[in-house]
Design an enzyme around this catalytic site. Structure first.
Site, PDB file in Angstrom:
ATOM      1  N   HIS A  84       0.810  -1.215   0.000  1.00  0.00           N
ATOM      2  CA  HIS A  84       0.000   0.000   0.000  1.00  0.00           C
ATOM      3  C   HIS A  84       0.847   1.271   0.000  1.00  0.00           C
ATOM      4  CE1 HIS A  84      -3.773   1.806  -0.164  1.00  0.00           C
ATOM      5  NE2 HIS A  84      -4.305   1.492   1.008  1.00  0.00           N
TER       6      HIS A  84
ATOM      7  N   ASP B 297      -2.359   1.529  -4.573  1.00  0.00           N
ATOM      8  CA  ASP B 297      -3.624   1.828  -3.907  1.00  0.00           C
ATOM      9  C   ASP B 297      -4.666   0.763  -4.233  1.00  0.00           C
ATOM     10  OD1 ASP B 297      -2.678   4.181  -2.710  1.00  0.00           O
ATOM     11  OD2 ASP B 297      -3.061   5.329  -4.542  1.00  0.00           O
TER      12      ASP B 297
END
Length: 440
Positions: free
Chosen positions: A412, A416
């Site tokens: 992350h 995304d």
């Protein structure tokens, strides 16, 4: 009598050194040509170094646990003749004894990195390429490196030394941040360390205590390092693979007869993953500090289980350029050589994305740990017959379908949810759109 110099052979482009783990022959022992003389270990694989000549071992120039550079003379073998014979440095180990890791610790080299490296030439100390790479990736300065007490020969800093330093670096008391325009205030309490010590384990009289072998210790370290490096998140999607199951059942015998290879589901899944990576190149990257390295090639890592319970991740190079037959041959070749302990160091290098088949062991889905320095890993769940709603122009009805879950873990920091979810959805789309009339 001639004296033959046995050198540490080249073991792959990114492997510059190895640790001697065991001498199989002692001074005075007779050695046959191609007979293993010693065992060595790298971050990639464990190997045996064979002799290129027959003779008597007369000198061991390094001890067990010593770190040796590629090309260095490690032993002298006395042979018939009168001259000193120098071994070729290009010789590679004939057999890989054991696989040592599940997660590839390869760091971005000079050709991949765009960040400015620390100037190690400012130090009078010797640092191995591996130690320098780790220091660069973890932001360890030259001054910090010089302060580390090395446990290697002549005080040399080993990989374990720097990893232990990095692990404990966060255990120091922290100072509270200073607000602009106010007097600095020192925190009165220590911030909890990043790495907590494990709780003591109670041992009863009937319990058995077994020390981890070297391979398991490395795996343990790599897993923890990956979790501490990447912000892991997961996306899951269920896929209808009924058409794939039917097609494979229809052609697998003809495939094996024509190609001499078994057709499993793995190459079919790999083909879909390679296509999706071409569609979403943002998943085919690595992270180097504050920089993103966009990988030109699509090299698929394939997690493979070994008979001893450990794992290895051999790599299918340029997977997007293979047709299904080529993919099947690559999958079978790497899988068979992994189980037989015959992988070469280059077979485990250069991966840009990894696939692991947790369904082999009956798992429906999983949350795999990212294979550093990659940013994503896909777990293939077990294929199961399940009741499902089938939509038709005439209306919906319930039927029996073959379904599986895809579990996508991604970093992350740079990936995304939109990208991570879209990528695994594209893999699912390719699988569900599989052409049942295609040839192999």
């Amino acid at each position: 009598m001639a004296r033959f110099e046995l050198k540490l052979p080249k073991m792959g482009e990114s492997v510059a050194e190895a640790t001697i783990t065991n001498w199989l022959k002692q001074v005075g022992d007779k050695i046959e040509m191609d007979e293993a003389v010693l065992e060595i270990a790298t971050d990639k694989v464990d190997s045996e170094v064979p002799s290129e000549v027959s003779g008597i071992l007369v000198e061991q120039l390094f001890n067990k646990d010593d770190l040796v550079q590629v090309g260095q003379t490690i032993a002298i073998i006395e042979t018939e003749g009168g001259d000193v014979v120098v071994a070729k440095q290009e010789v590679t180990p004939v057999a890989v004894a054991e696989v040592t890791k599940t997660v590839d610790p390869e760091t971005s080299g000079a050709k991949d990195s765009v960040s400015a490296p620390a100037n190690f030439s400012d130090s009078d100390k010797f640092f191995s390429p591996l130690v320098k790479n780790i220091a660069k990736e973890e932001g360890v300065s030259v001054a910090e490196l010089e302060s580390i007490k090395g446990s290697g020969k002549d005080g040399r800093i080993t990989k374990e030394d720097i990893l232990n330093y990095i692990k404990n670096r966060g255990n120091q008391p922290a100072v509270a941040p200073i607000a602009i325009g106010t007097a600095p205030v020192v925190a009165t309490q220590n911030v909890a360390p990043v790495a907590q010590k494990a709780a003591p384990v109670s041992v009863n009289g009937g319990d058995e205590i077994v020390e981890m072998d070297r391979m398991r210790k490395l795996i343990s370290g790599y897993m923890v390092a990956s979790v501490q490096t990447s912000a892991h998140v997961q996306s899951f999607i269920e896929v209808d693979v009924t058409n794939i199951v039917k097609w494979r059942n229809k052609v697998k015998d003809a495939f094996e007869k024509r190609e001499g290879e078994k057709l499993t589901f793995t190459p079919i899944m790999m083909e879909a993953v390679a296509k999706a990576l071409k569609d979403f190149p943002g998943m085919n990257i690595s992270v180097d500090g504050d920089y993103i390295i966009k990988k030109k090639n699509i090299n698929l890592g394939m997690a493979a289980a070994l008979p001893n319970g450990n794992l290895i991740v051999p790599v299918i190079k340029n997977a997007d350029q293979l047709n299904l037959v080529g993919m099947a041959k690559a999958v079978n070749d790497l899988g068979n050589r992994a189980k037989a302990g015959k992988l070469k160091p280059d077979d485990t290098q250069g991966g840009t994305y990894t696939v692991t088949n947790v369904g082999t062991f009956g798992s429906v889905f999983g949350t795999p740990i990212i294979n550093q320095p990659q940013v994503g890993i896909l777990a293939l769940g077990a294929i199961r017959k399940v009741p499902a709603v089938i939509e038709t122009p005439e209306g919906d009805f319930i039927g029996i379908r073959q379904k599986m879950f895809l579990s996508h873990s991604y970093d992350h920091r740079v990936v995304d949810g939109a990208l991570g979810g879209s990528f695994v959805k594209r893999v699912a789309d390719y699988l569900e759109a599989f052409d049942v009339n295609r040839d192999f």
